[in-house]
Motif scaffolding. Structure first.
Motif, PDB file in Angstrom:
ATOM      1  N   ALA A   1       2.898   1.543  -3.628  1.00  0.00           N
ATOM      2  CA  ALA A   1       1.257   2.390  -5.057  1.00  0.00           C
ATOM      3  C   ALA A   1       1.180   3.858  -4.392  1.00  0.00           C
TER       4      ALA A   1
ATOM      5  N   GLU B   1      -8.737  12.343  -0.570  1.00  0.00           N
ATOM      6  CA  GLU B   1      -8.090  10.619  -1.103  1.00  0.00           C
ATOM      7  C   GLU B   1      -8.538   9.671   0.057  1.00  0.00           C
TER       8      GLU B   1
ATOM      9  N   LEU C   1      -2.273   9.305  -6.139  1.00  0.00           N
ATOM     10  CA  LEU C   1      -1.920   9.717  -5.073  1.00  0.00           C
ATOM     11  C   LEU C   1      -0.677  10.733  -5.122  1.00  0.00           C
ATOM     12  N   ARG C   2       0.611  10.700  -5.895  1.00  0.00           N
ATOM     13  CA  ARG C   2       1.380  11.991  -5.873  1.00  0.00           C
ATOM     14  C   ARG C   2       0.712  13.263  -6.379  1.00  0.00           C
TER      15      ARG C   2
ATOM     16  N   ASP D   1       1.315   5.270  -7.659  1.00  0.00           N
ATOM     17  CA  ASP D   1      -0.053   5.996  -8.479  1.00  0.00           C
ATOM     18  C   ASP D   1       0.043   7.031  -8.596  1.00  0.00           C
ATOM     19  N   GLU D   2      -0.245   7.585  -9.224  1.00  0.00           N
ATOM     20  CA  GLU D   2       0.408   9.218 -10.435  1.00  0.00           C
ATOM     21  C   GLU D   2      -0.668   9.825  -9.460  1.00  0.00           C
TER      22      GLU D   2
ATOM     23  N   ASN E   1       1.337  -1.581   0.294  1.00  0.00           N
ATOM     24  CA  ASN E   1      -0.318  -0.240  -0.305  1.00  0.00           C
ATOM     25  C   ASN E   1       1.077   1.285   0.028  1.00  0.00           C
TER      26      ASN E   1
ATOM     27  N   ARG F   1     -11.248   7.035  -0.893  1.00  0.00           N
ATOM     28  CA  ARG F   1     -10.967   5.101  -1.075  1.00  0.00           C
ATOM     29  C   ARG F   1     -11.340   4.349   0.199  1.00  0.00           C
TER      30      ARG F   1
ATOM     31  N   SER G   1      -5.238   0.594   1.966  1.00  0.00           N
ATOM     32  CA  SER G   1      -4.885   1.888   0.988  1.00  0.00           C
ATOM     33  C   SER G   1      -5.338   3.131   1.472  1.00  0.00           C
TER      34      SER G   1
END
Length: 298
Positions: A64, A257, A71-72, A68-69, A61, A261, A270
């Motif tokens: 990721a 997020e 989350l970035r 993960d674009e 997690n 999520r 996550s």
């Protein structure tokens, strides 16, 4: 004899008695803070939807978050909000506080109350009010139209380019009062002798500010930055009410997020990993700010 030995002990002895006084507060602190943090870390190590049996995921997690674009981008948006929540209010607050403190304006107490009011109003109420300001037929576009600037009107919260800055401006409006009041409080405690000595050395207003005022309020600046940076990084209600992370994902932030999520996608593991990472980021930045302030004060 026992009384004599007790009288000869230093304050706070025996230590075990002091720990007993601290125990009730520590139990409450552990139950409502340390235990939930520990559970969040535990959940972040599982692939879990919050209902069925979780599957061990280890650090997947957390990996990721880097891979993960989306989350970035959410963490990048939070850092952009730091500029609006912390740096811009600090610049405005320093200017306002210096001018007001130097000019000795009448009714300063009333001004402090008025400028601090956004801190008192619930952020949900603030978000609803500003959503109306930013609406296509709202106050801002109406003002631009009255000034003959119709080409600049737009649906601010629905524009991919301006949605995030529009949310940030609300943060600037909310946090500027807090920063100004903190700095005014610090500047009021600066000894007048320091300003007199600077004037005798030929210092003007600008040099006086950088040589006397700014170093004297370093502690207040650290407090203001800590509070506003934390507010920027953990902002949720403002984004939730105004944009829901949109348009697209242009205003998503880590706190949103976590909610999306966990309760929207059923990815509790996550979401917990994002929350733990955000908490660590807040801790690191706050620690850095306070270390910088401590070095300046020593």
């Amino acid at each position: 004899m026992a009384r004599r030995r007790a009288a000869g002990r230093p304050p706070g002895e025996p230590r075990r008695v002091a720990y007993l006084y601290l125990l009730p507060a520590f139990v409450i602190y552990a139950a409502f803070l340390l235990f939930p943090i520990g559970r969040a870390v535990q959940f972040s190590l599982y692939d879990w939807d919050g209902l069925s049996v979780g599957r061990w995921a280890g650090l997947d997690n957390y990996a990721a978050i880097v891979a993960d674009e989306g989350l970035r981008a959410a963490f990048g948006h939070a850092l952009v909000l730091v500029v609006f929540y912390a740096l811009i209010p600090l610049a405005i607050g320093l200017t306002l506080a210096a001018v007001l403190n130097h000019a000795k304006v009448r009714g300063l107490g009333f001004f402090r109350t008025v400028v601090f009011l956004p801190q008192v109003v619930a952020m949900v109420v603030v978000a609803v009010a500003w959503r109306r300001v930013y609406a296509p037929d709202g106050t801002l576009n109406g003002l631009l139209g009255a000034l003959g600037l119709d080409s600049l009107t737009r649906g601010w919260l629905g524009d991919y380019t301006f949605a995030l800055p529009a949310v940030g401006v609300v943060g600037t409006w909310v946090e500027t009062g807090l920063v100004t009041v903190l700095l005014l409080s610090g500047m009021s405690r600066v000894p007048p002798d320091l300003y007199e000595a600077a004037r005798l050395d030929g210092a003007g207003a600008v040099r006086e500010f950088f040589a006397v005022t700014l170093p004297s309020v370093r502690g207040e600046i650290a407090v203001a930055l800590t509070l506003t940076v934390i507010a920027a990084l953990r902002t949720f209600d403002l984004v939730y009410v105004t944009t829901r992370g949109g348009p697209g994902t242009s205003t998503t932030v880590p706190s949103y997020e976590v909610y999306h999520r966990a309760f929207g996608l059923g990815q509790v593991g996550s979401a917990a990993a994002v929350g733990v990472t955000l908490a660590l980021l807040i801790f690191v930045i706050s620690f850095g700010i306070n270390r910088f302030a401590d070095r300046g004060l020593t």
